[in-house]
Design a protein around this motif. Structure first.
Motif, PDB file in Angstrom:
ATOM      1  N   SER A  79     -44.760  13.737  13.092  1.00 56.98           N
ATOM      2  CA  SER A  79     -44.731  14.164  14.480  1.00 56.98           C
ATOM      3  C   SER A  79     -43.383  13.794  15.084  1.00 56.98           C
ATOM      4  CB  SER A  79     -45.864  13.471  15.246  1.00 56.98           C
ATOM      5  OG  SER A  79     -45.812  13.794  16.613  1.00 56.98           O
ATOM      6  N   THR A  80     -42.892  14.645  15.954  1.00 57.54           N
ATOM      7  CA  THR A  80     -41.607  14.389  16.609  1.00 57.54           C
ATOM      8  C   THR A  80     -41.803  14.390  18.113  1.00 57.54           C
ATOM      9  OG1 THR A  80     -40.399  15.404  14.783  1.00 57.54           O
ATOM     10  CG2 THR A  80     -39.238  15.234  16.882  1.00 57.54           C
ATOM     11  N   ASP A  81     -41.553  13.233  18.740  1.00 57.31           N
ATOM     12  CA  ASP A  81     -41.614  13.116  20.200  1.00 57.31           C
ATOM     13  C   ASP A  81     -40.269  13.440  20.842  1.00 57.31           C
ATOM     14  OD1 ASP A  81     -44.264  12.205  20.086  1.00 57.31           O
ATOM     15  OD2 ASP A  81     -43.640  10.109  19.979  1.00 57.31           O
ATOM     16  N   PHE A  82     -39.190  13.001  20.191  1.00 57.53           N
ATOM     17  CA  PHE A  82     -37.839  13.213  20.702  1.00 57.53           C
ATOM     18  C   PHE A  82     -36.968  13.719  19.565  1.00 57.53           C
ATOM     19  CE2 PHE A  82     -39.562   9.877  23.420  1.00 57.53           C
ATOM     20  CZ  PHE A  82     -39.219  10.305  24.686  1.00 57.53           C
ATOM     21  N   ALA A  83     -36.170  14.731  19.850  1.00 58.84           N
ATOM     22  CA  ALA A  83     -35.234  15.271  18.867  1.00 58.84           C
ATOM     23  C   ALA A  83     -34.067  15.889  19.623  1.00 58.84           C
ATOM     24  CB  ALA A  83     -35.925  16.322  17.997  1.00 58.84           C
ATOM     25  N   PRO A  84     -32.929  16.028  18.968  1.00 55.79           N
ATOM     26  CA  PRO A  84     -31.783  16.592  19.662  1.00 55.79           C
ATOM     27  C   PRO A  84     -31.915  18.098  19.914  1.00 55.79           C
ATOM     28  CG  PRO A  84     -31.210  16.031  17.412  1.00 55.79           C
ATOM     29  CD  PRO A  84     -32.585  15.530  17.643  1.00 55.79           C
ATOM     30  N   ALA A  86     -34.505  21.745  20.059  1.00 53.06           N
ATOM     31  CA  ALA A  86     -35.864  22.243  20.284  1.00 53.06           C
ATOM     32  C   ALA A  86     -36.554  22.640  18.982  1.00 53.06           C
ATOM     33  CB  ALA A  86     -35.837  23.424  21.250  1.00 53.06           C
ATOM     34  N   VAL A  87     -35.804  23.028  17.969  1.00 54.17           N
ATOM     35  CA  VAL A  87     -36.409  23.471  16.706  1.00 54.17           C
ATOM     36  C   VAL A  87     -36.846  22.307  15.816  1.00 54.17           C
ATOM     37  CG1 VAL A  87     -35.133  25.650  16.698  1.00 54.17           C
ATOM     38  CG2 VAL A  87     -34.209  23.662  15.473  1.00 54.17           C
ATOM     39  N   CYS A  88     -36.338  21.120  16.056  1.00 54.22           N
ATOM     40  CA  CYS A  88     -36.594  19.977  15.171  1.00 54.22           C
ATOM     41  C   CYS A  88     -38.074  19.686  14.920  1.00 54.22           C
ATOM     42  CB  CYS A  88     -35.896  18.731  15.695  1.00 54.22           C
ATOM     43  SG  CYS A  88     -34.092  18.800  15.581  1.00 54.22           S
ATOM     44  N   PRO A  89     -38.935  19.698  15.935  1.00 56.59           N
ATOM     45  CA  PRO A  89     -40.348  19.405  15.666  1.00 56.59           C
ATOM     46  C   PRO A  89     -40.998  20.383  14.676  1.00 56.59           C
ATOM     47  CG  PRO A  89     -39.901  19.160  18.002  1.00 56.59           C
ATOM     48  CD  PRO A  89     -38.676  19.791  17.380  1.00 56.59           C
ATOM     49  N   GLY A  90     -40.398  21.538  14.480  1.00 61.77           N
ATOM     50  CA  GLY A  90     -40.931  22.513  13.530  1.00 61.77           C
ATOM     51  C   GLY A  90     -40.918  22.046  12.089  1.00 61.77           C
ATOM     52  N   ALA A  91     -40.141  21.012  11.773  1.00 63.50           N
ATOM     53  CA  ALA A  91     -40.105  20.482  10.404  1.00 63.50           C
ATOM     54  C   ALA A  91     -41.305  19.603  10.107  1.00 63.50           C
ATOM     55  CB  ALA A  91     -38.819  19.691  10.168  1.00 63.50           C
ATOM     56  N   ALA A  92     -41.906  19.020  11.132  1.00 60.57           N
ATOM     57  CA  ALA A  92     -42.971  18.037  10.917  1.00 60.57           C
ATOM     58  C   ALA A  92     -44.134  18.563  10.071  1.00 60.57           C
ATOM     59  CB  ALA A  92     -43.468  17.495  12.256  1.00 60.57           C
ATOM     60  N   VAL A 111     -39.778  14.159  -3.080  1.00 57.58           N
ATOM     61  CA  VAL A 111     -39.606  14.360  -1.640  1.00 57.58           C
ATOM     62  C   VAL A 111     -38.536  15.410  -1.403  1.00 57.58           C
ATOM     63  CG1 VAL A 111     -38.766  13.277   0.493  1.00 57.58           C
ATOM     64  CG2 VAL A 111     -40.455  12.087  -0.933  1.00 57.58           C
ATOM     65  N   LYS A 112     -37.435  15.295  -2.108  1.00 55.20           N
ATOM     66  CA  LYS A 112     -36.332  16.253  -1.942  1.00 55.20           C
ATOM     67  C   LYS A 112     -36.767  17.667  -2.330  1.00 55.20           C
ATOM     68  CE  LYS A 112     -31.493  16.937  -3.168  1.00 55.20           C
ATOM     69  NZ  LYS A 112     -30.360  16.447  -3.963  1.00 55.20           N
ATOM     70  N   LEU A 119     -35.989  22.502   4.788  1.00 52.61           N
ATOM     71  CA  LEU A 119     -37.456  22.455   4.866  1.00 52.61           C
ATOM     72  C   LEU A 119     -37.947  21.265   5.686  1.00 52.61           C
ATOM     73  CD1 LEU A 119     -38.431  23.211   1.157  1.00 52.61           C
ATOM     74  CD2 LEU A 119     -38.610  24.751   3.125  1.00 52.61           C
ATOM     75  N   GLY A 120     -37.129  20.221   5.769  1.00 52.42           N
ATOM     76  CA  GLY A 120     -37.601  18.984   6.384  1.00 52.42           C
ATOM     77  C   GLY A 120     -36.684  18.464   7.454  1.00 52.42           C
ATOM     78  N   CYS A 121     -36.676  17.158   7.584  1.00 47.68           N
ATOM     79  CA  CYS A 121     -35.892  16.442   8.579  1.00 47.68           C
ATOM     80  C   CYS A 121     -35.215  15.267   7.876  1.00 47.68           C
ATOM     81  CB  CYS A 121     -36.836  15.938   9.677  1.00 47.68           C
ATOM     82  SG  CYS A 121     -36.119  14.685  10.755  1.00 47.68           S
TER      83      CYS A 121
END
Length: 192
Positions: A79-84, A86-92, A111-112, A119-121
């Motif tokens: 889960s992403t509460d804060f990110a630089p 707007a698209v960042c939470p889409g990786a969760a 993981v990679k 695909l990730g963050c």
């Protein structure tokens, strides 16, 4: 013992806080959780969020692995509460792809493969390697204590002692050097 005093005056710019915890669940599984927060000591403009005041998180992210005693991930939630951006939470949601991965040899590679690159963050991937250690620190001692108690009961009953699943990480650090006194003590205790 803390670090030596800094050689010159300095000003704090950035803080990254990572808190990790391991929980034993009532269903026999384990939750391994991490919370990552990045803050700055100064205000700055952000392309998607506008003005970010000092102390407001630039990154604020959570991740939970549900792991069995066999060290296989049953599920992963991020889960992403804060990110630089707007698209960042889409990786969760993509981190759910870690279900079925074994925490052990090849974990970082897996993981990679599953949440690497776009695909990730980056921040959540970085914290996963440390979460693997937390999983071992959470699960291992409980498992080994149970095995030790079973061995003591078997020994007292004159039954064959089951082998321990504990493996020393020989060569992984100074304490576990093959000829270290720590390794020698562990080996002697395991032979008892």
């Amino acid at each position: 013992m803390p670090l030596s005093a800094p050689e010159t005056d300095r000003r704090l710019i950035h803080t990254r806080t990572i808190e990790m915890q391991g929980f034993q669940r009532t269903d026999g599984l384990y939750d391994i959780e991490a919370h990552l927060v990045d803050t700055k000591t100064y205000a700055f403009e952000n392309m998607d969020r506008g003005a970010i005041p000092p102390g407001e998180p630039l990154h604020g992210m959570w991740i939970r692995l549900v792991v069995g005693e066999d060290m296989v991930i049953r599920s992963c939630e991020a889960s992403t509460d804060f990110a630089p951006y707007a698209v960042c939470p889409g990786a969760a949601p993509n981190f759910a792809a870690l279900a079925g991965v074994s925490v052990g040899v090849g974990f970082n590679r897996a993981v990679k493969e599953r949440v690497g690159g776009s695909l990730g963050c980056t921040h959540l991937r970085e914290v996963l390697a440390q979460m693997a250690t937390v999983a071992y620190q959470t699960i291992g001692p409980l498992k080994w204590r149970r095995e030790r108690e079973a061995a003591e009961r078997a020994k007292a009953a004159g039954e064959p002692v089951p082998p321990s699943s504990r493996k020393l990480p020989i060569g992984s650090c100074l304490a576990y050097a093959p000829d270290s006194p720590v390794v020698l003590r562990h080996r002697a205790a395991m032979e008892e």
